[in-house]
Write a protein that holds these residues in place. Structure first.
Motif, PDB file in Angstrom:
ATOM      1  N   GLU A 129      31.969 -11.382 -25.824  1.00  0.00           N
ATOM      2  CA  GLU A 129      32.704 -10.363 -25.083  1.00  0.00           C
ATOM      3  C   GLU A 129      31.807  -9.281 -24.477  1.00  0.00           C
ATOM      4  OE1 GLU A 129      36.902 -10.403 -27.660  1.00  0.00           O
ATOM      5  OE2 GLU A 129      35.404  -8.833 -27.994  1.00  0.00           O
ATOM      6  N   ASN A 130      30.550  -9.208 -24.930  1.00  0.00           N
ATOM      7  CA  ASN A 130      29.692  -8.098 -24.530  1.00  0.00           C
ATOM      8  C   ASN A 130      28.447  -8.604 -23.805  1.00  0.00           C
ATOM      9  OD1 ASN A 130      27.804  -5.872 -24.576  1.00  0.00           O
ATOM     10  ND2 ASN A 130      29.160  -4.898 -26.086  1.00  0.00           N
ATOM     11  N   PRO A 131      28.437  -8.573 -22.479  1.00  0.00           N
ATOM     12  CA  PRO A 131      27.293  -9.106 -21.734  1.00  0.00           C
ATOM     13  C   PRO A 131      25.994  -8.339 -22.007  1.00  0.00           C
ATOM     14  CG  PRO A 131      28.852  -7.987 -20.271  1.00  0.00           C
ATOM     15  CD  PRO A 131      29.518  -8.122 -21.588  1.00  0.00           C
ATOM     16  N   GLU A 132      26.092  -7.053 -22.304  1.00  0.00           N
ATOM     17  CA  GLU A 132      24.879  -6.275 -22.583  1.00  0.00           C
ATOM     18  C   GLU A 132      24.224  -6.749 -23.869  1.00  0.00           C
ATOM     19  OE1 GLU A 132      23.400  -1.597 -22.672  1.00  0.00           O
ATOM     20  OE2 GLU A 132      25.530  -2.094 -22.592  1.00  0.00           O
ATOM     21  N   VAL A 133      25.041  -7.021 -24.885  1.00  0.00           N
ATOM     22  CA  VAL A 133      24.511  -7.545 -26.149  1.00  0.00           C
ATOM     23  C   VAL A 133      23.887  -8.910 -25.930  1.00  0.00           C
ATOM     24  CG1 VAL A 133      25.124  -8.391 -28.454  1.00  0.00           C
ATOM     25  CG2 VAL A 133      26.069  -6.226 -27.626  1.00  0.00           C
ATOM     26  N   GLN A 142      13.348 -14.360 -25.829  1.00  0.00           N
ATOM     27  CA  GLN A 142      12.255 -14.783 -24.952  1.00  0.00           C
ATOM     28  C   GLN A 142      10.956 -14.043 -25.265  1.00  0.00           C
ATOM     29  OE1 GLN A 142      13.509 -14.480 -20.866  1.00  0.00           O
ATOM     30  NE2 GLN A 142      15.122 -16.038 -21.093  1.00  0.00           N
ATOM     31  N   ALA A 143      11.094 -12.850 -25.852  1.00  0.00           N
ATOM     32  CA  ALA A 143       9.902 -12.072 -26.214  1.00  0.00           C
ATOM     33  C   ALA A 143       9.448 -12.376 -27.636  1.00  0.00           C
ATOM     34  CB  ALA A 143      10.197 -10.589 -26.058  1.00  0.00           C
ATOM     35  N   GLY A 144       9.917 -13.488 -28.169  1.00  0.00           N
ATOM     36  CA  GLY A 144       9.513 -13.876 -29.523  1.00  0.00           C
ATOM     37  C   GLY A 144      10.156 -13.041 -30.604  1.00  0.00           C
ATOM     38  N   GLY A 145      11.326 -12.516 -30.322  1.00  0.00           N
ATOM     39  CA  GLY A 145      12.038 -11.711 -31.298  1.00  0.00           C
ATOM     40  C   GLY A 145      12.150 -10.260 -30.883  1.00  0.00           C
ATOM     41  N   GLY A 146      11.243  -9.809 -29.996  1.00  0.00           N
ATOM     42  CA  GLY A 146      11.296  -8.433 -29.523  1.00  0.00           C
ATOM     43  C   GLY A 146      10.586  -7.477 -30.472  1.00  0.00           C
ATOM     44  N   LEU A 152      15.913  -2.558 -32.974  1.00  0.00           N
ATOM     45  CA  LEU A 152      16.741  -1.431 -33.400  1.00  0.00           C
ATOM     46  C   LEU A 152      17.877  -1.198 -32.415  1.00  0.00           C
ATOM     47  CD1 LEU A 152      17.180   0.936 -35.360  1.00  0.00           C
ATOM     48  CD2 LEU A 152      15.638   2.286 -33.933  1.00  0.00           C
ATOM     49  N   ARG A 153      17.579  -1.225 -31.140  1.00  0.00           N
ATOM     50  CA  ARG A 153      18.608  -1.022 -30.125  1.00  0.00           C
ATOM     51  C   ARG A 153      19.676  -2.109 -30.203  1.00  0.00           C
ATOM     52  NH1 ARG A 153      18.227  -1.993 -23.752  1.00  0.00           N
ATOM     53  NH2 ARG A 153      20.243  -1.128 -23.142  1.00  0.00           N
ATOM     54  N   LEU A 154      19.232  -3.362 -30.367  1.00  0.00           N
ATOM     55  CA  LEU A 154      20.196  -4.457 -30.465  1.00  0.00           C
ATOM     56  C   LEU A 154      21.088  -4.270 -31.693  1.00  0.00           C
ATOM     57  CD1 LEU A 154      21.346  -7.162 -29.560  1.00  0.00           C
ATOM     58  CD2 LEU A 154      19.507  -8.305 -30.840  1.00  0.00           C
ATOM     59  N   GLY A 155      20.476  -3.896 -32.812  1.00  0.00           N
ATOM     60  CA  GLY A 155      21.266  -3.688 -34.019  1.00  0.00           C
ATOM     61  C   GLY A 155      22.306  -2.598 -33.841  1.00  0.00           C
ATOM     62  N   GLU A 156      21.911  -1.491 -33.211  1.00  0.00           N
ATOM     63  CA  GLU A 156      22.848  -0.393 -32.974  1.00  0.00           C
ATOM     64  C   GLU A 156      23.972  -0.814 -32.044  1.00  0.00           C
ATOM     65  OE1 GLU A 156      20.209   2.535 -31.467  1.00  0.00           O
ATOM     66  OE2 GLU A 156      19.709   3.361 -33.448  1.00  0.00           O
ATOM     67  N   MET A 157      23.641  -1.614 -31.031  1.00  0.00           N
ATOM     68  CA  MET A 157      24.666  -2.082 -30.101  1.00  0.00           C
ATOM     69  C   MET A 157      25.666  -3.000 -30.797  1.00  0.00           C
ATOM     70  SD  MET A 157      22.364  -2.842 -26.700  1.00  0.00           S
ATOM     71  CE  MET A 157      23.713  -3.706 -25.898  1.00  0.00           C
ATOM     72  N   VAL A 158      25.155  -3.874 -31.652  1.00  0.00           N
ATOM     73  CA  VAL A 158      26.039  -4.802 -32.367  1.00  0.00           C
ATOM     74  C   VAL A 158      26.952  -4.035 -33.320  1.00  0.00           C
ATOM     75  CG1 VAL A 158      26.116  -6.655 -34.069  1.00  0.00           C
ATOM     76  CG2 VAL A 158      24.519  -6.791 -32.151  1.00  0.00           C
ATOM     77  N   VAL A 159      26.395  -3.080 -34.069  1.00  0.00           N
ATOM     78  CA  VAL A 159      27.209  -2.288 -34.990  1.00  0.00           C
ATOM     79  C   VAL A 159      28.311  -1.544 -34.232  1.00  0.00           C
ATOM     80  CG1 VAL A 159      27.201  -0.272 -36.522  1.00  0.00           C
ATOM     81  CG2 VAL A 159      25.433  -2.028 -36.750  1.00  0.00           C
ATOM     82  N   ALA A 160      27.967  -0.929 -33.105  1.00  0.00           N
ATOM     83  CA  ALA A 160      28.957  -0.205 -32.310  1.00  0.00           C
ATOM     84  C   ALA A 160      30.037  -1.143 -31.782  1.00  0.00           C
ATOM     85  CB  ALA A 160      28.263   0.507 -31.153  1.00  0.00           C
ATOM     86  N   ALA A 161      29.632  -2.337 -31.354  1.00  0.00           N
ATOM     87  CA  ALA A 161      30.597  -3.300 -30.824  1.00  0.00           C
ATOM     88  C   ALA A 161      31.537  -3.796 -31.918  1.00  0.00           C
ATOM     89  CB  ALA A 161      29.865  -4.474 -30.178  1.00  0.00           C
ATOM     90  N   VAL A 162      30.988  -4.012 -33.113  1.00  0.00           N
ATOM     91  CA  VAL A 162      31.819  -4.467 -34.232  1.00  0.00           C
ATOM     92  C   VAL A 162      32.805  -3.370 -34.630  1.00  0.00           C
ATOM     93  CG1 VAL A 162      31.810  -5.096 -36.680  1.00  0.00           C
ATOM     94  CG2 VAL A 162      30.176  -6.161 -35.104  1.00  0.00           C
ATOM     95  N   LYS A 163      32.346  -2.117 -34.671  1.00  0.00           N
ATOM     96  CA  LYS A 163      33.241  -1.004 -35.003  1.00  0.00           C
ATOM     97  C   LYS A 163      34.379  -0.901 -33.986  1.00  0.00           C
ATOM     98  CE  LYS A 163      31.473   0.994 -38.677  1.00  0.00           C
ATOM     99  NZ  LYS A 163      32.273   1.096 -39.940  1.00  0.00           N
TER     100      LYS A 163
END
Length: 272
Positions: A129-133, A142-146, A152-163
């Motif tokens: 549902e979230n194209p940004e995520v 693609q960056a080998g995990g980033g 950290l940014r991805l984790g925060e985005m996922v937590v916010a989306a789940v909430k």
């Protein structure tokens, strides 16, 4: 000795079975206190009473037996008054209110519905549902995990989306079930649940309500939806005006937090 209160009925309610026992060890004999056209189902209050399984079930069994004969306003576990005279005084003082509540709850039961997310399923839904995520996840892959900041940014985005998804699912759950119930009461927030709702349901339409729950399960496969019931309508017993200082009829003898914990234990355990 203090008086333990199980529930309130009309004084025309059928008599209790001989030798009915309630809470305590040894179990206290159950009796009736009548006043103002009402009857309180009571027993002596044991000293040091705690919400043990045996006493939770004893409380529930008394209410089930009384409820089989007609409407009853169930008191939560731990409702205590100073003595029988205090109980009679409260019945007289609040007769109109209790009679109105008995009429409102006649033929109705409570179903408690709790919901939580299935972790893998909701993460999959958030990704879809979230194209940004999705974009950041792919960039990190693609960056080998980033790097640390990207993770950290991805984790925060996922937590916010789940909430956000939790809030939406809680609202959708209530919207789906409210039309097939007579009333709804939100329970206390607790860890692990995105929704904790109690519904007042007519006995004759209980199957309609349970069918609606199944439809929610099918339409929201990322949810774990659990139902307890039918229960006495604890969440819909309005105690009315504040109690006099020497009684806790209509409320709990414990703190509010303890009361909610006890109620949840009752709802979960009496179905075992």
């Amino acid at each position: 000795m203090s008086t333990y209160v199980y529930g309130i009925t009309a004084d025309s309610h059928p008599s209790l079975p001989e030798g009915m026992d309630g809470v305590g060890d040894p179990a206290c004999s159950v009796r009736v206190v009548k006043e103002g056209g009402l009857a309180a189902v009571v027993s002596d209050a044991p000293e040091g009473l705690r919400p043990k399984r045996k006493d939770l079930l004893a409380h529930q069994n008394v209410l089930a037996e009384v409820g089989a004969g007609g409407p009853v306003l169930p008191m939560r576990f731990g409702s205590v008054a100073t003595d029988d005279a205090t109980v009679a005084g409260v019945l007289a003082e609040r007769a109109d209110h209790y009679k109105e509540r008995l009429d409102a709850l006649a033929g109705r039961v409570e179903y408690n519905v709790k919901a939580s997310h299935e972790e893998e399923a909701v993460l999959h839904r958030v990704m879809s549902e979230n194209p940004e995520v999705r974009a950041l996840t792919e960039a990190n892959r693609q960056a080998g995990g980033g790097g640390y900041q990207q993770k950290l940014r991805l984790g925060e985005m996922v937590v916010a989306a789940v909430k956000a998804r939790e809030a939406e699912d809680a609202a959708e759950l209530q919207q789906a079930l409210e039309p097939v119930a007579d009333a709804v009461s939100a329970g206390p927030e607790s860890s692990g649940w995105l929704a904790n709702l109690s519904f007042l349901v007519a006995r004759e339409t209980a199957e309609v309500f349970l069918t609606a729950v199944e439809q929610v399960r099918k339409s929201h496969p990322h949810l774990d939806v659990r139902v307890n019931g039918p229960l006495p309508p604890y969440s819909f017993v309005d105690p009315g005006p504040s109690e006099p200082a020497d009684t806790t009829i209509g409320s709990d003898a414990t703190t509010d937090a303890e009361a909610e914990r006890i109620q949840e234990r009752m709802q979960e355990r009496i179905q075992e």
